[in-house]
Scaffold this active site. Structure first.
Site, PDB file in Angstrom:
ATOM      1  N   GLU A 166       0.795  -1.239   0.000  1.00  0.00           N
ATOM      2  CA  GLU A 166       0.000   0.000   0.000  1.00  0.00           C
ATOM      3  C   GLU A 166       0.824   1.285   0.000  1.00  0.00           C
ATOM      4  N   TYR A 168       3.374   1.979   1.984  1.00  0.00           N
ATOM      5  CA  TYR A 168       3.947   2.326   3.293  1.00  0.00           C
ATOM      6  C   TYR A 168       5.463   2.072   3.307  1.00  0.00           C
ATOM      7  N   ARG A 216       2.421  -8.682   4.321  1.00  0.00           N
ATOM      8  CA  ARG A 216       1.427  -8.137   3.377  1.00  0.00           C
ATOM      9  C   ARG A 216       2.160  -7.482   2.227  1.00  0.00           C
ATOM     10  N   HIS A 254      -1.697   4.042  -1.695  1.00  0.00           N
ATOM     11  CA  HIS A 254      -2.741   5.017  -1.364  1.00  0.00           C
ATOM     12  C   HIS A 254      -2.762   6.178  -2.360  1.00  0.00           C
ATOM     13  N   GLN A 341     -18.103   4.936   2.990  1.00  0.00           N
ATOM     14  CA  GLN A 341     -18.593   6.161   3.631  1.00  0.00           C
ATOM     15  C   GLN A 341     -18.361   6.212   5.147  1.00  0.00           C
TER      16      GLN A 341
HETATM   17  P1  FAD Z   1     -36.135   7.160   1.300  1.00  0.00           P
HETATM   18  O1  FAD Z   1     -35.060   6.358   0.717  1.00  0.00           O
HETATM   19  O2  FAD Z   1     -36.644   8.325   0.529  1.00  0.00           O
HETATM   20  O3  FAD Z   1     -37.360   6.177   1.618  1.00  0.00           O
HETATM   21  C1  FAD Z   1     -38.631   6.635   2.009  1.00  0.00           C
HETATM   22  C2  FAD Z   1     -39.661   5.591   1.650  1.00  0.00           C
HETATM   23  O4  FAD Z   1     -40.911   5.951   2.223  1.00  0.00           O
HETATM   24  C3  FAD Z   1     -39.908   5.484   0.155  1.00  0.00           C
HETATM   25  O5  FAD Z   1     -39.782   4.144  -0.260  1.00  0.00           O
HETATM   26  C4  FAD Z   1     -41.349   5.988  -0.036  1.00  0.00           C
HETATM   27  O6  FAD Z   1     -42.019   5.334  -1.083  1.00  0.00           O
HETATM   28  C5  FAD Z   1     -41.946   5.636   1.326  1.00  0.00           C
HETATM   29  N1  FAD Z   1     -43.135   6.423   1.668  1.00  0.00           N
HETATM   30  C6  FAD Z   1     -43.280   7.777   1.667  1.00  0.00           C
HETATM   31  N2  FAD Z   1     -44.511   8.111   2.101  1.00  0.00           N
HETATM   32  C7  FAD Z   1     -45.150   6.974   2.396  1.00  0.00           C
HETATM   33  C8  FAD Z   1     -46.459   6.663   2.906  1.00  0.00           C
HETATM   34  N3  FAD Z   1     -47.317   7.599   3.224  1.00  0.00           N
HETATM   35  N4  FAD Z   1     -46.796   5.361   3.070  1.00  0.00           N
HETATM   36  C9  FAD Z   1     -45.913   4.381   2.790  1.00  0.00           C
HETATM   37  N5  FAD Z   1     -44.667   4.612   2.304  1.00  0.00           N
HETATM   38  C10 FAD Z   1     -44.290   5.894   2.131  1.00  0.00           C
HETATM   39  N6  FAD Z   1     -26.747   7.565  -0.158  1.00  0.00           N
HETATM   40  C11 FAD Z   1     -25.576   7.157   0.289  1.00  0.00           C
HETATM   41  O7  FAD Z   1     -25.344   7.166   1.497  1.00  0.00           O
HETATM   42  N7  FAD Z   1     -24.604   6.713  -0.560  1.00  0.00           N
HETATM   43  C12 FAD Z   1     -24.803   6.670  -1.882  1.00  0.00           C
HETATM   44  O8  FAD Z   1     -23.907   6.267  -2.620  1.00  0.00           O
HETATM   45  C13 FAD Z   1     -26.055   7.084  -2.386  1.00  0.00           C
HETATM   46  N8  FAD Z   1     -26.282   7.058  -3.702  1.00  0.00           N
HETATM   47  C14 FAD Z   1     -27.501   7.462  -4.169  1.00  0.00           C
HETATM   48  C15 FAD Z   1     -27.738   7.432  -5.532  1.00  0.00           C
HETATM   49  C16 FAD Z   1     -28.963   7.810  -6.030  1.00  0.00           C
HETATM   50  C17 FAD Z   1     -29.197   7.782  -7.505  1.00  0.00           C
HETATM   51  C18 FAD Z   1     -29.973   8.239  -5.130  1.00  0.00           C
HETATM   52  C19 FAD Z   1     -31.318   8.659  -5.648  1.00  0.00           C
HETATM   53  C20 FAD Z   1     -29.741   8.288  -3.776  1.00  0.00           C
HETATM   54  C21 FAD Z   1     -28.496   7.917  -3.283  1.00  0.00           C
HETATM   55  N9  FAD Z   1     -28.201   7.972  -1.936  1.00  0.00           N
HETATM   56  C22 FAD Z   1     -27.009   7.542  -1.469  1.00  0.00           C
HETATM   57  C23 FAD Z   1     -29.129   8.589  -0.976  1.00  0.00           C
HETATM   58  C24 FAD Z   1     -29.879   7.564  -0.125  1.00  0.00           C
HETATM   59  O9  FAD Z   1     -30.483   6.615  -0.958  1.00  0.00           O
HETATM   60  C25 FAD Z   1     -30.881   8.301   0.755  1.00  0.00           C
HETATM   61  O10 FAD Z   1     -30.206   9.163   1.606  1.00  0.00           O
HETATM   62  C26 FAD Z   1     -31.681   7.318   1.592  1.00  0.00           C
HETATM   63  O11 FAD Z   1     -32.384   6.436   0.769  1.00  0.00           O
HETATM   64  C27 FAD Z   1     -32.677   8.049   2.490  1.00  0.00           C
HETATM   65  O12 FAD Z   1     -33.330   7.087   3.254  1.00  0.00           O
HETATM   66  P2  FAD Z   1     -34.777   7.299   3.893  1.00  0.00           P
HETATM   67  O13 FAD Z   1     -35.185   5.963   4.381  1.00  0.00           O
HETATM   68  O14 FAD Z   1     -34.732   8.411   4.852  1.00  0.00           O
HETATM   69  O15 FAD Z   1     -35.731   7.760   2.709  1.00  0.00           O
HETATM   70  P1  NAP Z   2     -26.658  17.319  -2.508  1.00  0.00           P
HETATM   71  O1  NAP Z   2     -25.352  16.640  -2.374  1.00  0.00           O
HETATM   72  O2  NAP Z   2     -27.133  18.186  -1.430  1.00  0.00           O
HETATM   73  O3  NAP Z   2     -26.603  18.145  -3.875  1.00  0.00           O
HETATM   74  C1  NAP Z   2     -27.648  18.913  -4.338  1.00  0.00           C
HETATM   75  C2  NAP Z   2     -27.143  19.791  -5.483  1.00  0.00           C
HETATM   76  O4  NAP Z   2     -28.206  20.561  -5.958  1.00  0.00           O
HETATM   77  C3  NAP Z   2     -26.043  20.695  -5.066  1.00  0.00           C
HETATM   78  O5  NAP Z   2     -24.983  20.522  -5.974  1.00  0.00           O
HETATM   79  C4  NAP Z   2     -26.638  22.106  -5.151  1.00  0.00           C
HETATM   80  O6  NAP Z   2     -25.592  22.864  -5.708  1.00  0.00           O
HETATM   81  C5  NAP Z   2     -27.847  21.934  -6.063  1.00  0.00           C
HETATM   82  N1  NAP Z   2     -29.008  22.702  -5.631  1.00  0.00           N
HETATM   83  C6  NAP Z   2     -29.554  22.788  -4.383  1.00  0.00           C
HETATM   84  N2  NAP Z   2     -30.644  23.560  -4.406  1.00  0.00           N
HETATM   85  C7  NAP Z   2     -30.824  23.975  -5.682  1.00  0.00           C
HETATM   86  C8  NAP Z   2     -31.779  24.806  -6.331  1.00  0.00           C
HETATM   87  N3  NAP Z   2     -32.778  25.358  -5.662  1.00  0.00           N
HETATM   88  N4  NAP Z   2     -31.642  25.020  -7.639  1.00  0.00           N
HETATM   89  C9  NAP Z   2     -30.647  24.469  -8.331  1.00  0.00           C
HETATM   90  N5  NAP Z   2     -29.693  23.693  -7.772  1.00  0.00           N
HETATM   91  C10 NAP Z   2     -29.793  23.435  -6.456  1.00  0.00           C
HETATM   92  O7  NAP Z   2     -27.798  16.254  -2.712  1.00  0.00           O
HETATM   93  P2  NAP Z   2     -27.951  15.056  -3.721  1.00  0.00           P
HETATM   94  O8  NAP Z   2     -27.004  15.120  -4.849  1.00  0.00           O
HETATM   95  O9  NAP Z   2     -29.390  15.093  -4.023  1.00  0.00           O
HETATM   96  O10 NAP Z   2     -27.613  13.806  -2.840  1.00  0.00           O
HETATM   97  C11 NAP Z   2     -28.438  13.420  -1.730  1.00  0.00           C
HETATM   98  C12 NAP Z   2     -27.632  12.665  -0.719  1.00  0.00           C
HETATM   99  O11 NAP Z   2     -27.250  11.399  -1.236  1.00  0.00           O
HETATM  100  C13 NAP Z   2     -26.370  13.406  -0.360  1.00  0.00           C
HETATM  101  O12 NAP Z   2     -26.248  13.438   1.045  1.00  0.00           O
HETATM  102  C14 NAP Z   2     -25.294  12.594  -0.938  1.00  0.00           C
HETATM  103  O13 NAP Z   2     -24.154  12.584  -0.106  1.00  0.00           O
HETATM  104  C15 NAP Z   2     -25.890  11.208  -1.020  1.00  0.00           C
HETATM  105  N6  NAP Z   2     -25.250  10.535  -2.144  1.00  0.00           N
HETATM  106  C16 NAP Z   2     -23.981  10.102  -1.974  1.00  0.00           C
HETATM  107  C17 NAP Z   2     -23.318   9.539  -3.016  1.00  0.00           C
HETATM  108  C18 NAP Z   2     -21.913   9.033  -2.821  1.00  0.00           C
HETATM  109  O14 NAP Z   2     -21.262   8.718  -3.773  1.00  0.00           O
HETATM  110  N7  NAP Z   2     -21.400   8.936  -1.639  1.00  0.00           N
HETATM  111  C19 NAP Z   2     -23.910   9.433  -4.250  1.00  0.00           C
HETATM  112  C20 NAP Z   2     -25.206   9.903  -4.405  1.00  0.00           C
HETATM  113  C21 NAP Z   2     -25.856  10.469  -3.350  1.00  0.00           C
HETATM  114  P3  NAP Z   2     -25.636  24.433  -5.942  1.00  0.00           P
HETATM  115  O15 NAP Z   2     -26.417  24.990  -4.770  1.00  0.00           O
HETATM  116  O16 NAP Z   2     -24.223  24.888  -5.998  1.00  0.00           O
HETATM  117  O17 NAP Z   2     -26.296  24.604  -7.244  1.00  0.00           O
HETATM  118 FE1  SF4 Z   3     -17.322   0.468   4.636  1.00  0.00          FE
HETATM  119 FE2  SF4 Z   3     -19.621  -0.519   5.503  1.00  0.00          FE
HETATM  120 FE3  SF4 Z   3     -19.541   0.869   3.202  1.00  0.00          FE
HETATM  121 FE4  SF4 Z   3     -18.482  -1.607   3.419  1.00  0.00          FE
HETATM  122  S1  SF4 Z   3     -20.639  -1.040   3.579  1.00  0.00           S
HETATM  123  S2  SF4 Z   3     -17.526   0.152   2.458  1.00  0.00           S
HETATM  124  S3  SF4 Z   3     -17.668  -1.552   5.479  1.00  0.00           S
HETATM  125  S4  SF4 Z   3     -19.080   1.647   5.237  1.00  0.00           S
END
Ligand code: FAD
Ligand code: NAP
Ligand code: SF4
Length: 675
Positions: A166, A168, A216, A254, A341
């Site tokens: 890695e 090191y 390693r 790294h 993460q």
């Molecule tokens: P949600 O995932 O929004 O789930 C809420 C659920 O409640 C939904 O299934 C909805 O249908 C249901 N619901 C709402 N109202 C009702 C009701 N009245 N009755 C029954 N069901 C209901 N996060 C990461 O940490 N790492 C990532 O790499 C990452 N990548 C992402 C990539 C994409 C493309 C997207 C869209 C999101 C990503 N996220 C990632 C974000 C992550 O998925 C969200 O932060 C997370 O899913 C939020 O969890 P939650 O349970 O709070 O809400």
């Molecule tokens: P986000 O990271 O908060 O990004 C939202 C983006 O929208 C920002 O770039 C912001 O940039 C823009 N924005 C906000 N308000 C706006 C407005 N009114 N008009 C136009 N642009 C606006 O949220 P997200 O991309 O939706 O992701 C949601 C969560 O999922 C995040 O916490 C993220 O960490 C997580 N996630 C993580 C990964 C991962 O790889 N780890 C991947 C996907 C999602 P400006 O304000 O500069 O325009």
């Molecule tokens: Fe790390 Fe858990 Fe994500 Fe695996 S799932 S990469 S152990 S945070």
């Protein structure tokens, strides 16, 4: 009888027999750095030993102060320190496990001004320039390694692992990239390898034959002027002759700019390298990197590419990984999705490591899911990560749980994440939760958008609102134009993009969506395509195994925009953000920051710059995808509170800003632990 005969086969090493082929690889958790955290470390390792892992390797301990990862970081240099470790080794042995201490000298990766290395060459990822060790300094350092191994034995460890990969300290001697010495410790491969071989020889002589010695070794370095595979193979033979019992492996320094552990790296991507070393030596070799499920491990072992598999993150994610594989319950494994993460992103920010899918990791003493004394009827609304984590943990504790989900399948936003090319692992979390809902007896109502009236009529003791988020629709003139689509509509293939696309918002989702758009039609890269994309070669004479990357052309033109004028991708993960940035660069995605969104019309997206809305510009696109963040969905909260329902709001429904699945799952699990 078992599906995994090779994985579960004991390994006789002479004085000791490993019960199976699973090694828990070294992961620095942050708990190593402070004596007061030893009880937490003991509980963390003991839980993995109870889970059946064959051999545990600790996080890295420096053999002297100059080898510290950080000032006042983990080291093992005195008898007093060694005796403190006995709490850890006793806990593991009591749980029926075996544990080895990793000796890690950070060399030029040490984050302090007194660092040392083979030569005085600064690492690109560290502001401190190391001092080149004198010949006498090298001899003293070898003595320190020997002392560290002796102390490990005194501490009750079953063995020691010498970190030689890695990038090191020892790796810095091994590679011409960092070793420009002209004395007997530099120049030829044999000279560069001398320190590693001498350390092994001296430690073996000191600790005797009944103490496990692992080394390693980097299989492929992925840096310019790295070692060749031919040199690494020769070194492996020398290490065997010097007394190593097991060769553990790792991939990439790294500072390498080839991804080696993030989720988009294909599973078991590097075992071809390991197989070459396996063929060259007669001691067991351990494969590593992106091995996360038993069938992947079994395939590697069946092919004979390695005798063991090393996993670090998968055992953070599920301490019972081996026990579940052995009991034919692999579908209950909480799979590591390689997101980094809560593990590596924490480690590199000097925060205690945990796991996104298992928030109990490294918090075993404080986050417990004990059986409840008073079972309650609980309704959980929303089957996204927050609701799923809460429902399963509540049911595990003995509560009666009903889970309501509006969609026809569980997952929430994770159901979108899993459809992003390179994020297929997220599917495993949905498989895990699907199975655990069955195992724990949660009553699941799919396609059921539950109302406040139904919940009130249900007479539940508690209601957990995990209704998540909905995409924000920004207030831009023309936002109703047919060319505008939401990220959810795009990913679910409800609407289709054209040839030229603007992505509004460059957060995590904006990056994911841009990748989705560029690789249309080639969703999942096969291993050969992935190697070509990143310039990875198996040519044994190629330093660092690097060749020219040949990324496939982008499927369409993509422009990624943000309003802020700072750097792009600032919110992406510390250890994964660079991969996303590099992937978009390779596909020619244009990034424009500091913009105002003026309007959307048939001609495309009109923008301007700065507070005075200067330099108006048209981006002639046929599709605009909105990735402008999220807003909470919690309309049910007020009526439920007004009706006197005991309510808990978690995940995105609680706070949508800076929400990720790590917070959602953590919040759901912690709530369940308290109810
Ligand atoms: P949600 O995932 O929004 O789930 C809420 C659920 O409640 C939904 O299934 C909805 O249908 C249901 N619901 C709402 N109202 C009702 C009701 N009245 N009755 C029954 N069901 C209901 N996060 C990461 O940490 N790492 C990532 O790499 C990452 N990548 C992402 C990539 C994409 C493309 C997207 C869209 C999101 C990503 N996220 C990632 C974000 C992550 O998925 C969200 O932060 C997370 O899913 C939020 O969890 P939650 O349970 O709070 O809400
Ligand atoms: P986000 O990271 O908060 O990004 C939202 C983006 O929208 C920002 O770039 C912001 O940039 C823009 N924005 C906000 N308000 C706006 C407005 N009114 N008009 C136009 N642009 C606006 O949220 P997200 O991309 O939706 O992701 C949601 C969560 O999922 C995040 O916490 C993220 O960490 C997580 N996630 C993580 C990964 C991962 O790889 N780890 C991947 C996907 C999602 P400006 O304000 O500069 O325009
Ligand atoms: Fe790390 Fe858990 Fe994500 Fe695996 S799932 S990469 S152990 S945070």
């Amino acid at each position: 009888m078992t599906r995994f005969p090779h994985l579960l086969e004991p390994l006789d090493l002479g004085h000791v027999t490993l019960p199976n082929r699973v090694v828990m690889g070294s992961m620095h958790t942050g708990l190593e750095d402070r004596a007061r955290d030893i009880p937490r470390l003991a509980a963390y390792f003991a839980e993995r030993a109870r889970g059946g892992v064959g051999l545990i390797v600790t996080g890295g301990y420096a053999p002297n102060r100059t080898g510290w990862l950080l000032p006042l970081g983990a080291k093992l240099t005195s008898t007093a320190e060694a005796l403190r470790h006995r709490e850890v080794t006793a806990a593991v042995h009591e749980a029926g496990g075996l544990i080895a201490l990793q000796i890690l000298h950070a060399g030029r990766y040490s984050y302090w001004p007194a660092s040392v290395s083979a030569s005085a060459i600064k690492a690109p990822i560290n502001p401190f320039r190391p001092r080149a060790l004198s010949a006498r300094g090298i001899e003293r350092t070898i003595d320190d390694y020997v002392r560290c191994a002796r102390l490990a034995r005194l501490a009750g460890y079953d063995g020691a692992e010498i970190m030689g990969g890695e990038g090191y300290f020892l790796n810095q001697f091994l590679a011409p990239r960092t070793n420009r010495r002209t004395d007997r410790w530099g120049g030829s491969a044999a000279n560069r390898q001398r320190i590693a071989v001498q350390i092994v020889r001296r430690i073996r002589a000191e600790v005797g034959s009944d103490f496990l010695l692992l080394f390693r070794l980097s299989m492929a370095e992925f840096v310019e002027k790295g070692q060749t595979l031919t040199e690494i193979t020769a070194l492996a033979r020398e290490l065997e002759a010097a007394g190593v019992d097991i060769l553990n492996t790792d991939i990439g320094w790294h500072e390498a700019r080839v991804p080696t552990i993030v989720t988009s790296v294909p599973r078991a991507a590097f075992t071809e390298f390991t197989a070459r070393i396996t063929r060259a030596v007669s001691i067991p070799v351990c494969a590593s990197n992106r091995i996360n499920m038993p069938e992947v491990a079994e395939e590697i072992l069946t092919r004979g590419d390695a005798a063991l598999v090393s996993m670090a993150r998968p055992l953070l994610a599920d301490p019972d990984w081996v026990r579940k594989a052995a009991a034919d319950r692999a579908d209950e494994i909480n799979t590591c999705i390689a997101c980094n993460q809560a593990c590596l992103d924490h480690a590199f920010r000097h925060k205690t490591v945990s796991c996104l899918v298992n928030p109990r990791a490294c918090h075993e003493t404080e986050l417990t899911l004990l059986p409840t004394r008073r079972g309650k009827r609980v309704a959980v609304v929303g089957a996204g990560p927050a609701g799923l984590a809460a429902a399963v943990a509540l049911a595990q504790r003995g509560h009666t749980v009903e889970l309501f989900e509006a969609e026809e399948r569980i997952g929430g936003q994770f159901d979108l994440a899993r459809r992003i090319p390179g994020k297929e692992e997220f599917d495993e979390s949905i498989r895990y939760f699907t199975r655990m809902l069955e195992v724990t007896g949660v009553t699941v109502h799919l396609s059921r958008r539950v109302t406040a009236a139904e919940l009130i009529a249900g007479g539940y003791d508690e209601v957990v609102l995990a209704t998540g988020v909905r995409p924000r629709i920004p207030d831009i003139p023309g936002i109703d134009h047919p060319m505008v689509i939401s990220y959810a509509e795009l990913v679910r293939a409800e609407k289709h993009p054209g040839e030229r696309v603007a992505v509004i918002g460059a957060g995590g989702i904006g990056y994911d969506i841009s990748e989705f758009l560029t690789v249309d039609g080639h969703p999942t890269l096969k291993l050969d395509e992935w190697k070509e994309e990143w310039g990875v070669s198996l040519d044994e004479e190629l330093p660092g195994q690097l060749t020219t990357p040949r990324p496939a052309p982008a499927a369409r033109d993509v422009v990624l925009l943000q309003r802020k004028s700072g750097p792009f991708g600032a919110t992406l993960g510390k250890t994964s953000g660079w991969v996303h940035r590099a992937a978009l660069k390779a596909k020619g995605v244009e990034r424009i920051g500091g913009v105002n969104y003026e309007r959307i019309d048939d001609a495309g997206l009109h923008i301007s710059f700065g507070p005075k809305r200067e330099r108006p510009r048209l981006i002639p696109v046929d599709t605009v995808v909105i990735c402008a963040g999220q807003e909470p969905v919690r309309e049910l909260a007020d009526p439920l509170r007004a009706a006197g329902v005991t309510l808990h709001v978690i995940g995105g429904a609680d706070v949508a800003a800076e929400l990720d699945a790590k917070r959602a799952i953590d919040q759901g699990t912690r709530l369940a632990a308290q109810l």
